[in-house]
Motif scaffolding. Structure first.
Motif, PDB file in Angstrom:
ATOM      1  N   ARG A  64       0.835  -1.208   0.000  1.00  0.00           N
ATOM      2  CA  ARG A  64       0.000   0.000   0.000  1.00  0.00           C
ATOM      3  C   ARG A  64       0.871   1.260   0.000  1.00  0.00           C
ATOM      4  O   ARG A  64       0.610   2.202  -0.756  1.00  0.00           O
ATOM      5  N   LEU A  65       1.918   1.264   0.831  1.00  0.00           N
ATOM      6  CA  LEU A  65       2.777   2.444   0.902  1.00  0.00           C
ATOM      7  C   LEU A  65       3.497   2.699  -0.414  1.00  0.00           C
ATOM      8  O   LEU A  65       3.812   3.840  -0.743  1.00  0.00           O
ATOM      9  N   ARG A  66       3.750   1.654  -1.183  1.00  0.00           N
ATOM     10  CA  ARG A  66       4.437   1.801  -2.465  1.00  0.00           C
ATOM     11  C   ARG A  66       3.475   2.019  -3.630  1.00  0.00           C
ATOM     12  O   ARG A  66       3.901   2.116  -4.775  1.00  0.00           O
ATOM     13  N   GLY A  67       2.186   2.022  -3.355  1.00  0.00           N
ATOM     14  CA  GLY A  67       1.215   2.238  -4.414  1.00  0.00           C
ATOM     15  C   GLY A  67       1.048   1.042  -5.322  1.00  0.00           C
ATOM     16  O   GLY A  67       0.648   1.176  -6.480  1.00  0.00           O
ATOM     17  N   GLU A  68       1.326  -0.161  -4.807  1.00  0.00           N
ATOM     18  CA  GLU A  68       1.224  -1.388  -5.592  1.00  0.00           C
ATOM     19  C   GLU A  68      -0.060  -2.126  -5.220  1.00  0.00           C
ATOM     20  O   GLU A  68      -0.624  -1.904  -4.143  1.00  0.00           O
ATOM     21  N   PRO A  69      -0.515  -3.045  -6.084  1.00  0.00           N
ATOM     22  CA  PRO A  69      -1.574  -3.957  -5.652  1.00  0.00           C
ATOM     23  C   PRO A  69      -1.086  -4.763  -4.448  1.00  0.00           C
ATOM     24  O   PRO A  69       0.119  -4.937  -4.249  1.00  0.00           O
ATOM     25  N   ILE A  70      -2.007  -5.264  -3.639  1.00  0.00           N
ATOM     26  CA  ILE A  70      -1.660  -5.932  -2.392  1.00  0.00           C
ATOM     27  C   ILE A  70      -1.064  -7.313  -2.696  1.00  0.00           C
ATOM     28  O   ILE A  70      -1.767  -8.263  -3.039  1.00  0.00           O
ATOM     29  N   LEU A  71       0.245  -7.414  -2.549  1.00  0.00           N
ATOM     30  CA  LEU A  71       0.990  -8.601  -2.964  1.00  0.00           C
ATOM     31  C   LEU A  71       0.523  -9.888  -2.278  1.00  0.00           C
ATOM     32  O   LEU A  71       0.448 -10.950  -2.916  1.00  0.00           O
ATOM     33  N   PRO A  72       0.184  -9.883  -0.971  1.00  0.00           N
ATOM     34  CA  PRO A  72      -0.221 -11.141  -0.313  1.00  0.00           C
ATOM     35  C   PRO A  72      -1.538 -11.720  -0.827  1.00  0.00           C
ATOM     36  O   PRO A  72      -1.916 -12.815  -0.404  1.00  0.00           O
ATOM     37  N   ALA A  73      -2.235 -11.026  -1.740  1.00  0.00           N
ATOM     38  CA  ALA A  73      -3.444 -11.600  -2.329  1.00  0.00           C
ATOM     39  C   ALA A  73      -3.125 -12.879  -3.094  1.00  0.00           C
ATOM     40  O   ALA A  73      -4.023 -13.680  -3.389  1.00  0.00           O
ATOM     41  N   THR A 101      -8.908  -5.245   6.056  1.00  0.00           N
ATOM     42  CA  THR A 101      -7.562  -4.776   6.410  1.00  0.00           C
ATOM     43  C   THR A 101      -7.026  -3.763   5.416  1.00  0.00           C
ATOM     44  O   THR A 101      -6.428  -2.755   5.805  1.00  0.00           O
ATOM     45  N   PHE A 102      -7.244  -4.024   4.112  1.00  0.00           N
ATOM     46  CA  PHE A 102      -6.647  -3.155   3.088  1.00  0.00           C
ATOM     47  C   PHE A 102      -7.663  -2.602   2.081  1.00  0.00           C
ATOM     48  O   PHE A 102      -7.278  -1.964   1.108  1.00  0.00           O
ATOM     49  N   GLY A 103      -8.948  -2.873   2.312  1.00  0.00           N
ATOM     50  CA  GLY A 103      -9.962  -2.330   1.420  1.00  0.00           C
ATOM     51  C   GLY A 103     -10.025  -3.008   0.068  1.00  0.00           C
ATOM     52  O   GLY A 103     -10.521  -2.423  -0.905  1.00  0.00           O
ATOM     53  N   VAL A 104      -9.548  -4.251  -0.042  1.00  0.00           N
ATOM     54  CA  VAL A 104      -9.581  -4.982  -1.315  1.00  0.00           C
ATOM     55  C   VAL A 104     -11.009  -5.476  -1.553  1.00  0.00           C
ATOM     56  O   VAL A 104     -11.532  -6.290  -0.798  1.00  0.00           O
ATOM     57  N   GLU A 105     -11.629  -4.991  -2.631  1.00  0.00           N
ATOM     58  CA  GLU A 105     -13.014  -5.351  -2.905  1.00  0.00           C
ATOM     59  C   GLU A 105     -13.127  -6.764  -3.472  1.00  0.00           C
ATOM     60  O   GLU A 105     -14.061  -7.492  -3.162  1.00  0.00           O
ATOM     61  N   SER A 106     -12.193  -7.148  -4.340  1.00  0.00           N
ATOM     62  CA  SER A 106     -12.225  -8.469  -4.970  1.00  0.00           C
ATOM     63  C   SER A 106     -10.816  -9.049  -4.970  1.00  0.00           C
ATOM     64  O   SER A 106      -9.911  -8.482  -5.572  1.00  0.00           O
ATOM     65  N   GLU A 107     -10.651 -10.185  -4.301  1.00  0.00           N
ATOM     66  CA  GLU A 107      -9.321 -10.800  -4.271  1.00  0.00           C
ATOM     67  C   GLU A 107      -8.910 -11.286  -5.654  1.00  0.00           C
ATOM     68  O   GLU A 107      -7.750 -11.143  -6.048  1.00  0.00           O
ATOM     69  N   ASP A 108      -9.856 -11.853  -6.405  1.00  0.00           N
ATOM     70  CA  ASP A 108      -9.526 -12.282  -7.772  1.00  0.00           C
ATOM     71  C   ASP A 108      -9.107 -11.088  -8.621  1.00  0.00           C
ATOM     72  O   ASP A 108      -8.144 -11.152  -9.396  1.00  0.00           O
ATOM     73  N   GLY A 109      -9.840  -9.978  -8.465  1.00  0.00           N
ATOM     74  CA  GLY A 109      -9.483  -8.768  -9.210  1.00  0.00           C
ATOM     75  C   GLY A 109      -8.110  -8.238  -8.804  1.00  0.00           C
ATOM     76  O   GLY A 109      -7.335  -7.772  -9.651  1.00  0.00           O
ATOM     77  N   GLU A 110      -7.803  -8.332  -7.509  1.00  0.00           N
ATOM     78  CA  GLU A 110      -6.495  -7.875  -7.027  1.00  0.00           C
ATOM     79  C   GLU A 110      -5.372  -8.736  -7.617  1.00  0.00           C
ATOM     80  O   GLU A 110      -4.301  -8.229  -7.964  1.00  0.00           O
TER      81      GLU A 110
END
Length: 331
Positions: free
Chosen positions: A162-171, A188-197
């Motif tokens: 998040r701090l680097r402006g990247e998609p959430i890598l642990p998805a 935790t991180f506001g991810v609406e769709s894990e598949d989309g992430e």
């Protein structure tokens, strides 16, 4: 006597301290007494001595501008010969100082540097570049962590993404039962769709190196972080776990040359062992320098029944120093 503590005792103490720190960060209850008793049963030293040693570790961390495990108030009587040994075993491990908020998702401070966390990030980036996902169980096996440590790593890597402006890598880390991440990425991180992430991760990392693609991997003295770095080179989860097991079994050194440069080493399957057949235990392989691995695979170098090195005449002139050397193959 302070100096009477063996390397194995100090290593076990630091490893246990790290586990307690990670459990505390995850909000889990810690049975410290049980940990001290377990160490007492392993080494024969009184549980109280291990508790005081943990407080010494807190004191070393405090001097390094780090926080410490709650309930282990720093005890300053660290022997002058023991302190540098503890610092070396800690490596880059630090505990981020507690703040007024417990919500990692709104943190603006990067997680404290950890060689293991860096290696896990590099591994996940490589997996994203190949358009793959990995199970939580395979991740734990590849890096030698338990479920609590995995959850902490996911949160810290998510904060860093998040701090680097990247998609959430642990998805990319999923539980096969439900196909979801082991922690709730939405809350935790506001991810609406894990598949989309995941699709965003694949697209983001296939472009090359939008920022620092990988974390630096400085030389660390501790075997655990070096094993994590070694495992992160292989994206296949079963092979990453195999690399880590062989690395630890061989104590991070080529069994023929003694080389301990992580990037110069390979985990080689022994004759008759095949990873496709599930031969991925520590005893199925041996750690070799890359050029010696090539010779081994090409049947130009082999081991006798009593563990001595033999060389084909075509390479003997270049590698004669190793002819007849005694090696210790992992049991």
């Amino acid at each position: 006597m302070e100096d009477s503590w063996s390397d194995a005792e100090l290593q076990a103490s630091v490893d246990a301290y790290k586990r307690m720190a990670r459990a505390a960060a995850a909000g889990e209850r810690i049975n410290k007494s049980a940990i001290y008793r377990e160490l007492e049963s392993r080494f024969g030293r009184k549980a109280g001595a291990f508790e005081r040693r943990m407080q010494n570790i807190s004191a070393v961390l405090q001097d390094l501008d780090s926080d410490w495990v709650p309930g282990l108030k720093p005890l300053k009587n660290v022997g002058p010969n023991v302190r540098p040994r503890i610092e070396a075993l800690l490596g880059g491990f630090r505990i981020q100082k507690r703040s007024t908020t417990k919500d990692l998702s709104v943190s603006s401070t990067p997680p404290a540097y950890s060689p293991e966390l860096s290696a896990l990030r590099n591994w996940l980036i490589a997996i994203a570049r190949h358009g793959k996902i990995v199970t939580a169980a395979d991740t734990m096996a590849a890096f030698g962590i338990d479920e609590a440590e995995l959850h902490i790593a996911i949160r810290e890597l998510g904060v860093l993404s998040r701090l680097r402006g990247e998609p959430i890598l642990p998805a990319l880390i999923v539980n096969p039962e439900n196909g979801g991440c082991p922690i709730d990425l939405r809350s935790t991180f506001g991810v609406e769709s894990e598949d989309g992430e995941r699709q965003r991760l694949f697209a983001f990392w296939e472009k090359g190196e939008p920022r620092e693609a990988t974390e630096p991997e400085p030389k660390v003295p501790e075997l655990g972080p070096r094993a994590a770095q070694f495992a992160s080179v292989e994206i296949r989860p079963d092979q990453a776990a195999f690399r880590r097991r062989v690395f630890l079994a061989c104590e991070g050194k080529c069994v023929v040359s003694g080389c301990d440069v992580v990037r110069a080493l390979d985990a080689a399957h022994l004759r008759g062992k095949d990873w496709r057949a599930g031969h991925n235990a520590a005893a199925d392989g041996v750690l070799l320098r890359k050029d010696l691995h090539a010779l081994y695979d090409g049947r130009l170098l082999w081991f006798s029944a009593d563990g001595r090195v033999f060389l084909h005449p075509s390479v003997r002139d270049y590698y004669h120093d190793f002819e007849g050397a005694k090696v210790q193959v992992p049991k």
